[in-house]
Structure formats: structure tokens, C-alpha cells
Design a protein around this motif. Structure first.
Motif, PDB file in Angstrom:
ATOM      1  N   ILE A   1      47.051  41.629  42.838  1.00 57.68           N
ATOM      2  CA  ILE A   1      48.767  42.450  43.413  1.00 57.68           C
ATOM      3  C   ILE A   1      48.631  43.462  42.246  1.00 57.68           C
ATOM      4  CG2 ILE A   1      50.680  41.043  41.747  1.00 57.68           C
ATOM      5  CD1 ILE A   1      49.313  38.237  41.594  1.00 57.68           C
ATOM      6  N   LYS A   2      49.485  44.263  43.316  1.00 58.52           N
ATOM      7  CA  LYS A   2      49.398  45.808  42.721  1.00 58.52           C
ATOM      8  C   LYS A   2      50.751  46.340  42.001  1.00 58.52           C
ATOM      9  CE  LYS A   2      47.541  48.478  45.906  1.00 58.52           C
ATOM     10  NZ  LYS A   2      47.249  48.959  47.118  1.00 58.52           N
TER      11      LYS A   2
ATOM     12  N   GLN B   1      50.212  47.028  35.960  1.00 60.40           N
ATOM     13  CA  GLN B   1      49.818  45.986  36.054  1.00 60.40           C
ATOM     14  C   GLN B   1      49.288  45.736  37.247  1.00 60.40           C
ATOM     15  OE1 GLN B   1      48.032  45.331  32.909  1.00 60.40           O
ATOM     16  NE2 GLN B   1      49.280  47.403  32.819  1.00 60.40           N
ATOM     17  N   SER B   2      48.134  45.598  37.477  1.00 57.98           N
ATOM     18  CA  SER B   2      47.440  44.955  38.661  1.00 57.98           C
ATOM     19  C   SER B   2      46.325  43.819  38.221  1.00 57.98           C
ATOM     20  CB  SER B   2      46.731  46.063  39.370  1.00 57.98           C
ATOM     21  OG  SER B   2      46.863  46.735  40.225  1.00 57.98           O
ATOM     22  N   VAL B   3      46.489  42.811  39.046  1.00 58.67           N
ATOM     23  CA  VAL B   3      45.518  41.618  38.836  1.00 58.67           C
ATOM     24  C   VAL B   3      44.636  41.529  40.111  1.00 58.67           C
ATOM     25  CG1 VAL B   3      45.077  39.202  38.588  1.00 58.67           C
ATOM     26  CG2 VAL B   3      47.378  40.949  37.706  1.00 58.67           C
ATOM     27  N   VAL B   4      43.386  41.531  39.784  1.00 58.76           N
ATOM     28  CA  VAL B   4      42.514  40.802  40.831  1.00 58.76           C
ATOM     29  C   VAL B   4      42.031  39.295  40.837  1.00 58.76           C
ATOM     30  CG1 VAL B   4      40.066  41.098  41.443  1.00 58.76           C
ATOM     31  CG2 VAL B   4      41.531  43.256  40.238  1.00 58.76           C
ATOM     32  N   ILE B   5      42.028  38.429  42.160  1.00 55.58           N
ATOM     33  CA  ILE B   5      42.145  37.264  42.292  1.00 55.58           C
ATOM     34  C   ILE B   5      40.509  36.826  43.402  1.00 55.58           C
ATOM     35  CG2 ILE B   5      43.130  34.886  43.036  1.00 55.58           C
ATOM     36  CD1 ILE B   5      45.309  36.219  41.712  1.00 55.58           C
TER      37      ILE B   5
ATOM     38  N   MET C   1      34.309  49.449  48.441  1.00 60.05           N
ATOM     39  CA  MET C   1      34.509  48.886  46.985  1.00 60.05           C
ATOM     40  C   MET C   1      33.742  47.579  46.244  1.00 60.05           C
ATOM     41  SD  MET C   1      38.202  50.574  47.338  1.00 60.05           S
ATOM     42  CE  MET C   1      38.996  50.824  45.716  1.00 60.05           C
ATOM     43  N   LYS C   2      34.469  46.897  45.394  1.00 62.63           N
ATOM     44  CA  LYS C   2      34.333  45.700  44.889  1.00 62.63           C
ATOM     45  C   LYS C   2      35.289  44.674  45.650  1.00 62.63           C
ATOM     46  CE  LYS C   2      32.793  46.109  40.570  1.00 62.63           C
ATOM     47  NZ  LYS C   2      32.886  45.754  39.334  1.00 62.63           N
TER      48      LYS C   2
ATOM     49  N   SER D   1      43.150  49.886  41.730  1.00 62.37           N
ATOM     50  CA  SER D   1      43.354  50.488  42.750  1.00 62.37           C
ATOM     51  C   SER D   1      42.234  51.247  43.360  1.00 62.37           C
ATOM     52  CB  SER D   1      44.100  51.331  42.628  1.00 62.37           C
ATOM     53  OG  SER D   1      44.590  52.417  42.250  1.00 62.37           O
ATOM     54  N   LYS D   2      41.666  52.000  42.183  1.00 60.40           N
ATOM     55  CA  LYS D   2      40.172  52.713  42.249  1.00 60.40           C
ATOM     56  C   LYS D   2      38.456  52.238  42.647  1.00 60.40           C
ATOM     57  CE  LYS D   2      41.361  56.888  40.176  1.00 60.40           C
ATOM     58  NZ  LYS D   2      41.750  57.636  39.221  1.00 60.40           N
TER      59      LYS D   2
END
Length: 448
Positions: free
Chosen positions: A11-12, A27-31, A4-5, A46-47
Motif C-alpha cells: 500500500i503506497k 506512508q507505505s505498508v508492506v504485507i 528488490m524484496k 518504494s526503493k
């Protein structure tokens, strides 16, 4: 190799404050690489992503970090001393205290300040200027916070000890040295500005030199403005102009100027502030003993307004506390006489403490809202508590009921600096012990 990336932090499943200052859930946040890479529904993110560190955001609200737009890092060991005192606390207490500080005192004070800010959800601050600011820089870099620092700048004042005053040339030299040593340090977390302690303690020559040097170096200027009646009287008696009118006459004002307090403003001064895109930082708890700010009139002029604590001498370093007090002050003074309960909505106040602070820092393109591409400066608030939930309006409840103890996690520049209330960058027990020792010595040295 990841199937996966890959991200640094994920933050999930949290609630999230949007740039429009509305709350959305799930919501989820990708850092990644210090920035917000993506924001989206938990079921989608999440996928796609995995991360070195995953944070369960269930029962939490993610907001931009609070930005304290006016504080005094060097006054942390003055807590509780100036309340319930007659004027003039500046000459009787604060000047003797500050003139007695050693380098080690400043370092300990700044360590304690950084610790308190982290634990109350402040991710960035603007300091008004003090002595031995290289020690403050040392603490900021160690803590992981983002900050603006400057030197205390004065060259006149009959009640000011000579040790705290310098010639205009020496003031500029000292601040320029701080700029050369620390501006941009911590991979951009630390900025160095120039300052005027106040118009009363700075000659016209020094004022012009400060603004000229700041423009030359492309940085900001910070000063106390229109805080006390004697400051306004001084300008009227000596220059026949009010404080902001006087600065305008010197050709000093510009969008890089932040004026702290801004209580005693005339209509013309508010127009000047608007015309030059000057930023204003209100300090509600400190200001409440001096007057009521004309915030509604400034908002109508679309002036950039932020909030500050004014340091531990006046209050805690919690902007959450400032928001609560500010809402009550505005409602009582401006709202009640005209029966306008919406004179200062919670959303507006929350914006001042976040995006307003970013504008005052001259970093609104990087900070202040949760948006893809902006710096990952954010805090998680545990909202699954009896004094918060259930609520009809979470923004209102955030301003009215949330406290510093509800801050669970803090991220600055894409790095976790507090996790589940544990500060990861500073030794809390050591700082508290050393602060108590330094505090006792300072009471004797400063004779306060």
C-alpha cells in the motif's frame, strides 16, 4: 527472481493511523504472509519492496479494520421490524422470528451480514449465538472475514419455545461440537466461543457448565448482561444479587468473558468487572432505547470497552454509525450536565471500535492497531471527498463525517477482500436476490 524484496501487497503513499491514534502522511505498508512486514516513509519503502499487488493510497487513510464486538448474524432478515414497537419485542417478535429460521435462512442471513460488514469496513466480529451456526461458519470462511461464533444457549424461560431450549448437557454438547468442527478454521480466522443467551434463560447449572467448559478448552464466553431492568430484577429476586454479582458468586468470571450492553451497572458491579478483567461491548444505537451506559466510570477503572451493532434488527452493521451516535449520547448525557465537551473524545471512541474490539476478541496481540508483526486486517478510507476534506482534525472528522460508502478497500489476514468498493469474495447480486426471496417467506412463517 526479484531484484528488490518481494511482498504480497504494497500500500503506497497513504495517510495512516498510528497505534497512538494519530494520523501521519506519506506512508507505505508492506504485507507479506498475512502480516504487516514493514511500515515506513513512501520514499524509503518504494526503493526496497515490490509486490504482487500494489495499491495506490493517495487520498486515502489506512486504519485497522473495525471489530463488531456484539452482533446477531442470524437476524439480518429482521431489519426494520422491531423499531417503534412496544415491549416485549423479544417474546412477541424476535423469538418467533428466530425459532422459524431454517438452515438455508441462516446461511442467506449470514451471507448478507458478511457482505454488509465488508462494505462498511468491519473486518472481524463476535456473534452472540444463534441456530445452525455451522452455516454461519460457512459464510465467514467464504467471505474472508474474521469472526467469533457460538451457539444460542438456553435451558429455561416460560416464553421461549421448547425448540429453542435444550438441557444443560445438550447445550454444552452442541457448542462443543461446533468448537471441534470450526475453532481455528480458515487458517485461524474463525474462533468458537461458548455463550449464555441471558441469565434469565440459563439455569445456574448451565452457567457453571458453560464457563467450566470454556476454561477447559481455552476459549471465551459471551453473554447479554445488564441490558434490561427485568434482568436485574430477576437476579435480585432469585439470588439477592445483581447480574455480575451473581456470576461472581458462581465462580464464573474471568478475563475470557465478554458482557454485551452493560447498561444498568452498579458501582460494585463495575468494580467486579475491573477486578476480573471482564470486557464490555456497548451497542450505542440499540442501547439508546434502554438507557445510558456508564462508560466514563468504566474508562476510569480501565475496563476494556468495545462497540457492537447488536445486529440488523436494531441498526445497520456499520460501526461508523455506532461511533457517531455514541459520541452524541455521551456528550448529551454525561458531558452537558457538567459542561465537559471532552467527556468522550473521538480518539477514545475510535479506539473502542478497533483496539477495544481486538481486546474483546482476546486478540489484542494480533489485531486492533497497525504495527509490524500484527495481522494485516485493515481498511482504506477515501478521504479525498468534500464531506471530509479539508479538516483541522482528521480523527474528529472520521468519527463525525465519514460514512460506510467512503470505505474503498478491505484487507483481512493479508488478503484483499474488497477493492475499490467491489467485494471479491462474495457474489453481491446473488446474495441480494436470495435475501429478498427468503425475507418474504420468513414473514409468513414467523407470523410477524
Amino acid at each position: 527472481m526479484c531484484s528488490m524484496k518481494c511482498a504480497d501487497i504494497l500500500i503506497k503513499n497513504c495517510s495512516l493511523l498510528t497505534p497512538e491514534f494519530e494520523v501521519i502522511s506519506d506512508q507505505s505498508v508492506v504485507i507479506k504472509e498475512k502480516k504487516i512486514l514493514e511500515i515506513g516513509d513512501e520514499s524509503t519503502i518504494s526503493k526496497i519492496y515490490t509486490a504482487d499487488e500494489a495499491i495506490n493510497g493517495k487520498g486515502k487513510l489506512l486504519i485497522p479494520g473495525f471489530i463488531d464486538a456484539h452482533t446477531h448474524i442470524c437476524q439480518q432478515l429482521l431489519r426494520g421490524r422491531i423499531t417503534d414497537e412496544y415491549p416485549m419485542i423479544w417474546t412477541r417478535i424476535m423469538v418467533p422470528f428466530e425459532s422459524s429460521l431454517s438452515e438455508e435462512d441462516v446461511f442467506i442471513s449470514s451471507q448478507l451480514s458478511c457482505l454488509e460488514m465488508i462494505k462498511s469496513g468491519t473486518t472481524a466480529f463476535i456473534d452472540a449465538g444463534g441456530r445452525y451456526m455451522h452455516q454461519v461458519a460457512r459464510s465467514v470462511l467464504e467471505s474472508g472475514l474474521r469472526g467469533v461464533i457460538t451457539c444460542s444457549t438456553m435451558d429455561r424461560g416460560g416464553n421461549i419455545p421448547e425448540s429453542m431450549k435444550s438441557s444443560a448437557a445438550d447445550n454444552i454438547r452442541r457448542n462443543e461440537s461446533l468448537f471441534n468442527d470450526f475453532h481455528g478454521a480458515g487458517e485461524g480466522r474463525l474462533d468458537v466461543w461458548f455463550s449464555l443467551r441471558s441469565i434469565i434463560t440459563c439455569s445456574p447449572e448451565l452457567i457453571q457448565d458453560v464457563f467450566e467448559k470454556a476454561r477447559e478448552l481455552g476459549t471465551g464466553v459471551h453473554s447479554h448482561m445488564n441490558e434490561y431492568p427485568n434482568e436485574v430484577s430477576y437476579c435480585l429476586e432469585n439470588f439477592q444479587k445483581r447480574p455480575f454479582e451473581f456470576l461472581e458468586s458462581l465462580g464464573a468470571l474471568g478475563s475470557n468473558f465478554l458482557g454485551a450492553h452493560g447498561i444498568l451497572l452498579s458501582e460494585n458491579e463495575m468494580d467486579i468487572i475491573k477486578n476480573y478483567d471482564v470486557k464490555i461491548a456497548h451497542c450505542p444505537i440499540s442501547n439508546s432505547g434502554k438507557g445510558f451506559t456508564k462508560t466514563p466510570s468504566l474508562i476510569n477503572r480501565e475496563v476494556g470497552i468495545s462497540l457492537g451493532t447488536d445486529g440488523a434488527g436494531h441498526s445497520s452493521l456499520s460501526l461508523i454509525d455506532q461511533m457517531k451516535v455514541f459520541k452524541s449520547l455521551m456528550k448529551v448525557y454525561w458531558g452537558m450536565p457538567v459542561f465537559d465537551p471532552m467527556v468522550m473524545p473521538s480518539r477514545t471512541i475510535l479506539e473502542m471500535a478497533t483496539l477495544g474490539g481486538a481486546k474483546s476478541m482476546l486478540r489484542e496481540d494480533q489485531l486492533g492497531t497497525l504495527e509490524v508483526g500484527k495481522k494485516a486486517d485493515m481498511v482504506l478510507i477515501n478521504i479525498d471527498k468534500p464531506h471530509i476534506q479539508p479538516t483541522h482534525n482528521l480523527i474528529n472528522t472520521l468519527v463525525e463525517s465519514v460514512n460506510s460508502g467512503d470505505i474503498s478497500d478491505v484487507i483481512v489476514d493479508g488478503k484483499m477482500i474488497m477493492k475499490s468498493r467491489e467485494v471479491l469474495t462474495l457474489d453481491e447480486e446473488k446474495i441480494r436476490y436470495e435475501s429478498k426471496s427468503a425475507f418474504e417467506g420468513l414473514k409468513t412463517k414467523a407470523n410477524i
